[in-house]
Design a protein around this motif. Structure first.
Motif, PDB file in Angstrom:
ATOM      1  N   THR A   1      -8.065   5.761  -0.870  1.00  0.00           N
ATOM      2  CA  THR A   1      -7.970   5.439   0.561  1.00  0.00           C
ATOM      3  C   THR A   1      -9.027   4.438   1.004  1.00  0.00           C
ATOM      4  O   THR A   1      -8.852   3.780   2.034  1.00  0.00           O
ATOM      5  CB  THR A   1      -8.103   6.717   1.401  1.00  0.00           C
ATOM      6  OG1 THR A   1      -9.369   7.343   1.118  1.00  0.00           O
ATOM      7  CG2 THR A   1      -6.981   7.699   1.082  1.00  0.00           C
TER       8      THR A   1
ATOM      9  N   LEU B   1      -5.261  -1.967  -0.237  1.00  0.00           N
ATOM     10  CA  LEU B   1      -3.935  -1.686  -0.803  1.00  0.00           C
ATOM     11  C   LEU B   1      -3.830  -0.286  -1.433  1.00  0.00           C
ATOM     12  O   LEU B   1      -2.776   0.086  -1.928  1.00  0.00           O
ATOM     13  CB  LEU B   1      -3.494  -2.751  -1.813  1.00  0.00           C
ATOM     14  CG  LEU B   1      -3.197  -4.129  -1.222  1.00  0.00           C
ATOM     15  CD1 LEU B   1      -2.704  -5.072  -2.324  1.00  0.00           C
ATOM     16  CD2 LEU B   1      -2.166  -4.061  -0.099  1.00  0.00           C
ATOM     17  N   ASN B   2      -4.923   0.462  -1.428  1.00  0.00           N
ATOM     18  CA  ASN B   2      -4.904   1.887  -1.802  1.00  0.00           C
ATOM     19  C   ASN B   2      -4.170   2.194  -3.107  1.00  0.00           C
ATOM     20  O   ASN B   2      -3.256   3.019  -3.146  1.00  0.00           O
ATOM     21  CB  ASN B   2      -4.262   2.695  -0.668  1.00  0.00           C
ATOM     22  CG  ASN B   2      -4.729   2.270   0.709  1.00  0.00           C
ATOM     23  OD1 ASN B   2      -3.960   1.725   1.491  1.00  0.00           O
ATOM     24  ND2 ASN B   2      -5.997   2.479   0.985  1.00  0.00           N
TER      25      ASN B   2
ATOM     26  N   SER C   1       0.844  -1.189   0.000  1.00  0.00           N
ATOM     27  CA  SER C   1       0.000   0.000   0.000  1.00  0.00           C
ATOM     28  C   SER C   1       0.884   1.246   0.000  1.00  0.00           C
ATOM     29  O   SER C   1       1.746   1.398   0.875  1.00  0.00           O
ATOM     30  CB  SER C   1      -0.887   0.029   1.252  1.00  0.00           C
ATOM     31  OG  SER C   1      -1.370   1.345   1.497  1.00  0.00           O
TER      32      SER C   1
ATOM     33  N   THR D   1      -5.453  -1.965   5.050  1.00  0.00           N
ATOM     34  CA  THR D   1      -4.721  -3.182   4.674  1.00  0.00           C
ATOM     35  C   THR D   1      -3.267  -2.844   4.376  1.00  0.00           C
ATOM     36  O   THR D   1      -2.981  -1.939   3.589  1.00  0.00           O
ATOM     37  CB  THR D   1      -5.354  -3.818   3.424  1.00  0.00           C
ATOM     38  OG1 THR D   1      -6.756  -3.918   3.608  1.00  0.00           O
ATOM     39  CG2 THR D   1      -4.759  -5.190   3.160  1.00  0.00           C
ATOM     40  N   ASN D   2      -2.346  -3.546   5.017  1.00  0.00           N
ATOM     41  CA  ASN D   2      -0.921  -3.272   4.817  1.00  0.00           C
ATOM     42  C   ASN D   2      -0.119  -4.546   4.894  1.00  0.00           C
ATOM     43  O   ASN D   2      -0.582  -5.558   5.429  1.00  0.00           O
ATOM     44  CB  ASN D   2      -0.421  -2.254   5.849  1.00  0.00           C
ATOM     45  CG  ASN D   2      -0.423  -2.827   7.255  1.00  0.00           C
ATOM     46  OD1 ASN D   2       0.524  -3.478   7.679  1.00  0.00           O
ATOM     47  ND2 ASN D   2      -1.525  -2.617   7.995  1.00  0.00           N
TER      48      ASN D   2
ATOM     49  N   HIS E   1       0.175   3.150   3.379  1.00  0.00           N
ATOM     50  CA  HIS E   1       0.591   2.612   4.676  1.00  0.00           C
ATOM     51  C   HIS E   1       1.974   1.974   4.708  1.00  0.00           C
ATOM     52  O   HIS E   1       2.620   1.960   5.761  1.00  0.00           O
ATOM     53  CB  HIS E   1      -0.443   1.582   5.137  1.00  0.00           C
ATOM     54  CG  HIS E   1      -1.845   2.086   5.162  1.00  0.00           C
ATOM     55  ND1 HIS E   1      -2.223   3.195   5.882  1.00  0.00           N
ATOM     56  CD2 HIS E   1      -2.964   1.638   4.516  1.00  0.00           C
ATOM     57  CE1 HIS E   1      -3.529   3.420   5.711  1.00  0.00           C
ATOM     58  NE2 HIS E   1      -3.989   2.487   4.879  1.00  0.00           N
ATOM     59  N   ASP E   2       2.447   1.425   3.591  1.00  0.00           N
ATOM     60  CA  ASP E   2       3.684   0.644   3.607  1.00  0.00           C
ATOM     61  C   ASP E   2       4.928   1.426   3.206  1.00  0.00           C
ATOM     62  O   ASP E   2       6.045   0.980   3.476  1.00  0.00           O
ATOM     63  CB  ASP E   2       3.539  -0.588   2.701  1.00  0.00           C
ATOM     64  CG  ASP E   2       2.609  -1.636   3.290  1.00  0.00           C
ATOM     65  OD1 ASP E   2       2.719  -1.894   4.505  1.00  0.00           O
ATOM     66  OD2 ASP E   2       1.778  -2.189   2.548  1.00  0.00           O
TER      67      ASP E   2
ATOM     68  N   ALA F   1      -2.328 -10.083  -0.225  1.00  0.00           N
ATOM     69  CA  ALA F   1      -2.208  -8.866  -1.027  1.00  0.00           C
ATOM     70  C   ALA F   1      -2.334  -9.198  -2.515  1.00  0.00           C
ATOM     71  O   ALA F   1      -3.008  -8.490  -3.267  1.00  0.00           O
ATOM     72  CB  ALA F   1      -0.872  -8.184  -0.741  1.00  0.00           C
TER      73      ALA F   1
END
Length: 303
Positions: free
Chosen positions: A79, A83-84, A30, A260-261, A33-34, A276
């Motif tokens: 958002t 996984l954005n 993502s 989700t990350n 987030h990642d 993922a």
């Protein structure tokens, strides 16, 4: 610095288009987030680097480019999807394009977001007295190069503008690509005034007027529309990063935000690489949808 790549699914300028992100190992991640907020410039092969001892490198952040300069398609980190991925914004079923107001074409900077930040819509900002807009922090990158959608670049923070959008705080970070040929000249917001005269004024007017072609009123700003300096901007970034941490740890109400990350192992929203991949495969099997064409007209203020 970690490197990232992107993977397109479907055709650009179509409702089914998704731009997914992968890390250096080729695993889906993502971008919200990642990807770390800060650029890791402190260690190289396990050894502290010389530049890590330079305070300038405390001001290095990752930026995810959503919209290249001079383009109009309103691309953004989705958002509310797992996984954005980056997608084109839609309203009433139609793909959204930024109106061009004479004499400008589209966005006047490379526009994007700071990962691992979140403007909490339930938290009132002490300096603006308004809650956040429920998105990552926006970035206006003022370097000389036109970047690509999905690029992840290191930027220096120079200042910040507080846009008030329908009663919500929508911070706009002013930054420059560290690898820009002129980056060494820029350390704070006053350097933008000195080396790129008129750019801040143009930025203010862009944000003030960009909704007028939709029949909406001018936007408003906190602090009498004054750009605040780097130190102020860094404090705001720190605050929104803390809000993001609370979001990822389920310590606040994220509403429809998807957290989700792959890399935040202690987050309740953490998923495996296989999970993922399944998310991406599910999106890939979606049928293509018809697209609508971009409005090419120029809009004139006061017409």
């Amino acid at each position: 610095m970690a490197s990232y790549c992107t993977e397109e699914h479907s055709q650009p300028r179509s409702p089914s288009y998704h731009l997914f992100f992968k890390n250096v190992a080729g695993h889906y991640i993502s971008p919200f987030h990642d990807i770390p907020l800060k650029v890791d410039s402190t260690v190289e092969n396990g050894i502290p680097t010389k530049r890590a001892r330079n305070d300038e490198y405390e001001n290095l952040f990752n930026m995810v480019v959503e919209v290249p300069r001079w383009t109009n398609a309103k691309m953004e980190i989705a958002t509310k999807e797992p996984l954005n991925p980056i997608k084109q914004d839609r309203k009433d079923g139609k793909l959204q394009y930024m109106a061009s107001i004479f004499p400008r074409k589209g966005y006047i900077w490379n526009y994007g977001a700071l990962p691992q930040t979140w403007e909490d819509p339930h938290r009132k900002d002490k300096s603006t007295d308004c809650c956040g807009d429920n998105d990552p922090m926006d970035v206006c990158e003022i370097g000389s190069k036109v970047l690509s959608c999905g690029e992840v670049i290191p930027v220096k923070i120079l200042g910040i503008l507080a846009l008030i959008d329908q009663g919500e705080t929508d911070w706009k970070i002013i930054a420059i690509n560290v690898n820009d040929p002129e980056a060494s000249k820029f350390h704070d917001i006053d350097d933008v005034k000195k080396y790129k005269p008129g750019y801040l004024e143009a930025t203010l007017n862009w944000f003030r007027f960009y909704k007028l072609p939709e029949g909406k009123p001018e936007n408003q700003f906190a602090f009498n529309a004054e750009f605040k300096n780097k130190a102020f901007a860094l404090d705001v970034i720190k605050s929104t990063h803390e809000c993001w941490k609370a979001l990822l740890m389920k310590k606040c109400d994220g509403g429809a935000i998807k957290c989700t990350n792959v890399h935040i192992s202690d987050s309740p929203f953490h998923c495996t690489q296989e999970e993922a991949r399944s998310i991406v495969e599910l999106v890939s099997s979606s049928p293509n949808q018809e697209n609508n064409t971009e409005d090419q007209m120029w809009h004139f203020l006061g017409k």
